[in-house]
Design a protein around this motif. Structure first.
Motif, PDB file in Angstrom:
ATOM      1  N   GLU A 221       0.831  -1.206   0.000  1.00 36.52           N
ATOM      2  CA  GLU A 221       0.000   0.000   0.000  1.00 36.52           C
ATOM      3  C   GLU A 221       0.865   1.255   0.000  1.00 36.52           C
ATOM      4  O   GLU A 221       0.532   2.259  -0.653  1.00 36.52           O
ATOM      5  CB  GLU A 221      -0.933  -0.013   1.213  1.00 36.52           C
ATOM      6  CG  GLU A 221      -2.020  -1.076   1.128  1.00 36.52           C
ATOM      7  CD  GLU A 221      -2.910  -1.091   2.352  1.00 36.52           C
ATOM      8  OE1 GLU A 221      -2.765  -0.199   3.204  1.00 36.52           O
ATOM      9  OE2 GLU A 221      -3.750  -2.009   2.460  1.00 36.52           O
ATOM     10  N   TYR A 222       1.988   1.212   0.726  1.00 39.43           N
ATOM     11  CA  TYR A 222       2.896   2.369   0.751  1.00 39.43           C
ATOM     12  C   TYR A 222       3.472   2.623  -0.641  1.00 39.43           C
ATOM     13  O   TYR A 222       3.548   3.772  -1.094  1.00 39.43           O
ATOM     14  CB  TYR A 222       4.030   2.120   1.758  1.00 39.43           C
ATOM     15  CG  TYR A 222       5.058   3.227   1.808  1.00 39.43           C
ATOM     16  CD1 TYR A 222       4.775   4.435   2.433  1.00 39.43           C
ATOM     17  CD2 TYR A 222       6.308   3.065   1.211  1.00 39.43           C
ATOM     18  CE1 TYR A 222       5.710   5.455   2.463  1.00 39.43           C
ATOM     19  CE2 TYR A 222       7.249   4.076   1.239  1.00 39.43           C
ATOM     20  CZ  TYR A 222       6.940   5.269   1.871  1.00 39.43           C
ATOM     21  OH  TYR A 222       7.866   6.277   1.890  1.00 39.43           O
ATOM     22  N   ILE A 223       3.880   1.535  -1.333  1.00 36.02           N
ATOM     23  CA  ILE A 223       4.413   1.665  -2.689  1.00 36.02           C
ATOM     24  C   ILE A 223       3.356   2.248  -3.623  1.00 36.02           C
ATOM     25  O   ILE A 223       3.633   3.153  -4.423  1.00 36.02           O
ATOM     26  CB  ILE A 223       4.894   0.293  -3.204  1.00 36.02           C
ATOM     27  CG1 ILE A 223       6.113  -0.179  -2.397  1.00 36.02           C
ATOM     28  CG2 ILE A 223       5.241   0.370  -4.689  1.00 36.02           C
ATOM     29  CD1 ILE A 223       6.542  -1.599  -2.721  1.00 36.02           C
ATOM     30  N   LEU A 224       2.139   1.757  -3.517  1.00 39.91           N
ATOM     31  CA  LEU A 224       1.061   2.225  -4.390  1.00 39.91           C
ATOM     32  C   LEU A 224       0.743   3.702  -4.151  1.00 39.91           C
ATOM     33  O   LEU A 224       0.388   4.423  -5.082  1.00 39.91           O
ATOM     34  CB  LEU A 224      -0.190   1.372  -4.181  1.00 39.91           C
ATOM     35  CG  LEU A 224      -0.090  -0.084  -4.670  1.00 39.91           C
ATOM     36  CD1 LEU A 224      -1.326  -0.875  -4.250  1.00 39.91           C
ATOM     37  CD2 LEU A 224       0.091  -0.148  -6.176  1.00 39.91           C
ATOM     38  N   CYS A 225       0.869   4.142  -2.912  1.00 40.66           N
ATOM     39  CA  CYS A 225       0.600   5.551  -2.596  1.00 40.66           C
ATOM     40  C   CYS A 225       1.610   6.483  -3.257  1.00 40.66           C
ATOM     41  O   CYS A 225       1.312   7.654  -3.516  1.00 40.66           O
ATOM     42  CB  CYS A 225       0.625   5.771  -1.075  1.00 40.66           C
ATOM     43  SG  CYS A 225      -0.870   5.214  -0.235  1.00 40.66           S
ATOM     44  N   LEU A 226       2.813   5.979  -3.518  1.00 39.08           N
ATOM     45  CA  LEU A 226       3.854   6.796  -4.138  1.00 39.08           C
ATOM     46  C   LEU A 226       3.726   6.856  -5.657  1.00 39.08           C
ATOM     47  O   LEU A 226       4.397   7.651  -6.304  1.00 39.08           O
ATOM     48  CB  LEU A 226       5.236   6.238  -3.772  1.00 39.08           C
ATOM     49  CG  LEU A 226       5.604   6.229  -2.279  1.00 39.08           C
ATOM     50  CD1 LEU A 226       6.958   5.582  -2.072  1.00 39.08           C
ATOM     51  CD2 LEU A 226       5.602   7.638  -1.714  1.00 39.08           C
ATOM     52  N   MET A 227       2.879   6.030  -6.217  1.00 39.64           N
ATOM     53  CA  MET A 227       2.735   5.936  -7.670  1.00 39.64           C
ATOM     54  C   MET A 227       1.542   6.769  -8.153  1.00 39.64           C
ATOM     55  O   MET A 227       0.575   6.964  -7.417  1.00 39.64           O
ATOM     56  CB  MET A 227       2.520   4.471  -8.086  1.00 39.64           C
ATOM     57  CG  MET A 227       3.633   3.531  -7.676  1.00 39.64           C
ATOM     58  SD  MET A 227       3.189   1.796  -7.986  1.00 39.64           S
ATOM     59  CE  MET A 227       3.108   1.813  -9.789  1.00 39.64           C
ATOM     60  N   PRO A 228       1.606   7.287  -9.394  1.00 39.69           N
ATOM     61  CA  PRO A 228       0.400   7.869  -9.994  1.00 39.69           C
ATOM     62  C   PRO A 228      -0.713   6.820 -10.003  1.00 39.69           C
ATOM     63  O   PRO A 228      -0.450   5.627 -10.192  1.00 39.69           O
ATOM     64  CB  PRO A 228       0.854   8.217 -11.420  1.00 39.69           C
ATOM     65  CG  PRO A 228       2.338   8.351 -11.321  1.00 39.69           C
ATOM     66  CD  PRO A 228       2.779   7.373 -10.283  1.00 39.69           C
TER      67      PRO A 228
END
Length: 394
Positions: A26-33
Motif C-alpha cells: 500500500e505504501y508503494i502504491l501511494c507513491l505511484m500515480p
C-alpha cells in the motif's frame, strides 16, 4: 545430469513481490500515480486487488491516456476520466480514504465532482482529507460537500463556496489551506466559527484581483482569530494580509493566542497598519516558536509611511518571546525598519537559535557586508548570545 544450484533455483522460482507485506504494498502504491497503481493488478494475485485498499487517491487529467487538443478529444477524455474515477471509488473498499486529491486542468469535471462527492457520502468510508486543485476556472463546491463530517484537512485552490442553511460545521477539521478561494467575509467567518478543532489556517492568493471576501461585510484579523481559539499555525499571504489589516488592530488582542506556535506573514514594512497588525499577533502569542516574514512591496512605495523609530525597544518592554527559536526574513531589502525589527526580536528572545535572512536581489554585496559588520560590531542587546545569524543571497 546438469547440476543446479538450489539457492539460485529458489531465487528464480520465488515471487518476491508477492511476499511483500500488505502495508508495504500500500505504501508503494501511494507513491505511484493512480493510473500506474491500477496497472499493478497484473503483477500477481496478491497485487490484483491491493489498489482497492490504498488510503490515498489522487485523480488528475492523466488518469486517462491520449491528447486533448480538440473539442472532441477533450470531451472523450473527460468521459474516460469520469468513468475511471467512478470505477475507482466504486471498487475502493479500504476502511478509510485518507486523501482525495483532484488536480484537474482543462477537463473541468465540475458537474462530475458533484456526483463523486455524493457517491463518497453514500459509502461507509470516512474521507479525512480532500484536495481540490483547479488549474483553469473556478469550482463552486456543492452543498453536499459540507456533509463530509469525517474531514480533518481541506485544501482548496481556485474554488468557491456558500454554506448551506443546515451547515453545522466540521467537528474534526484541523487544517485548511485556501488559495484564491472565493467566499464572502460573512461565509468565511461562519465557516471558521463552526470548526472547533481548527489549529492550522493558511490563506494564499496569487492575484490581486481575487477578492476572497467580496460583499458588504468586512472581516478583520480580530474577527478571524476570535473564531480559531486553538490555532497553532497561521500563514497569510499579501493580498489576504492587506484585506484583513484594513480594519486596524489593537496593541494586543482581547484574547490571547494561547496555542499559536508558527506565524508566517507577508508584510509590507512601509505600511504601518500591516506591521502593527503583525506585532499585535506576536504580542498576543505567549508560546510562539517560529516567525517567518516575507517582505513584500517594500521597494515599490515611494514614501515611507512608518516612522523611523517605530521599533524603539522602550515601547516594547512588555514583549515576551520566551519560546521563540527561529526568525526568518525573506526578500529582505535592507531597510532600516527591517533591521530594527531583527534587533528587537533578538533582544527579546532568550532561547533564540537561528535568525535567517534571505536577501532580495536588489541588495548589493557591499550592502550585505555593511549589514554583517553592523550586526557583529555595533553593540545592541541580545537575549540569546548563541543565536546563529545567517545571511543568504538569492
Amino acid at each position: 545430469m546438469e547440476y543446479q544450484n538450489p539457492t539460485r533455483t529458489h531465487c528464480l522460482n520465488s515471487d518476491i513481490i508477492s511476499t511483500l507485506p500488505q502495508n508495504i504494498i500500500e505504501y508503494i502504491l501511494c507513491l505511484m500515480p493512480l493510473r500506474d497503481a491500477l496497472r499493478t493488478s497484473v503483477l500477481s494475485k496478491k497485487w490484483r486487488y491491493s489498489w482497492e485498499k490504498v488510503p490515498k487517491l489522487a485523480f488528475t487529467d492523466n488518469l486517462a491516456e491520449g491528447p486533448s487538443s480538440y473539442l472532441g478529444e477533450v470531451v472523450e477524455k473527460r468521459l474516460k476520466v469520469t468513468r475511471a474515477i467512478r470505477h475507482v471509488l466504486t471498487r475502493h473498499n479500504g476502511p478509510t480514504i485518507l486523501e482525495l486529491n483532484f488536480s484537474v486542468g482543462q477537463l473541468k469535471l465540475f458537474s462530475d465532482f458533484d456526483q463523486i462527492i455524493i457517491r463518497c457520502l453514500s459509502r461507509q468510508n470516512v474521507v479525512k482529507e480532500v484536495i481540490f486543485i483547479i488549474k483553469d476556472g473556478c469550482y463552486n463546491l456543492p452543498f453536499s460537500f459540507f456533509s463530509l463530517q469525517g474531514l480533518e484537512r481541506i485544501h482548496l485552490q481556485n474554488c468557491g463556496f456558500e454554506l448551506p442553511l443546515t451547515f453545522y460545521g466540521f467537528s474534526r477539521l484541523r487544517r485548511i489551506l485556501f488559495t484564491n478561494v472565493e467566499v464572502s467575509a460573512e461565509m468565511l467567518q461562519e465557516f471558521l466559527s463552526h470548526c472547533p478543532l481548527l489549529d492550522e489556517v493558511i490563506l494564499n492568493g496569487y492575484q490581486e484581483s481575487v477578492d476572497f471576501a467580496s460583499g458588504g461585510n468586512k472581516l478583520t484579523f480580530v474577527d478571524l482569530l476570535r473564531c480559531v481559539p486553538l490555532l497553532k499555525t497561521l500563514e497569510v499571504s499579501k493580498y489576504y494580509m492587506k484585506y484583513l489589516t484594513a480594519g486596524g488592530m489593537p496593541d494586543k488582542l482581547p484574547t490571547s493566542l494561547a496555542h499559536l506556535k508558527h506565524l508566517h506573514l507577508d508584510v509590507c514594512f512601509m505600511e504601518q497598519i500591516e506591521i502593527s497588525s503583525a506585532i499585535c499577533m506576536i504580542r498576543s502569542s505567549p508560546v510562539l516558536e517560529k516567525i517567518v516574514f516575507l517582505m513584500c512591496d517594500n521597494e515599490k512605495l515611494p514614501v515611507q509611511q512608518t516612522s523611523s523609530n517605530f521599533f524603539d525597544s522602550k515601547d516594547y518592554s512588555d514583549l515576551k518571546l520566551d519560546h521563540l527559536e527561529t526568525l526568518e526574513m525573506k526578500m529582505f531589502n535592507n531597510l532600516p525598519l527591517e533591521m530594527e525589527f531583527v534587533k528587537l526580536v533578538m533582544a527579546m528572545s532568550p532561547v533564540l537559535k537561528k535568525v535567517r535572512i534571505e536577501l532580495n536581489d536588489n541588495v548589493s554585496v557591499d550592502e550585505e557586508l555593511k549589514m554583517l559588520k553592523d550586526m557583529l560590531l555595533l553593540p545592541f542587546p541580545r537575549a540569546s548570545p548563541s543565536a546563529k545569524l545567517i545571511f543568504v543571497r538569492p
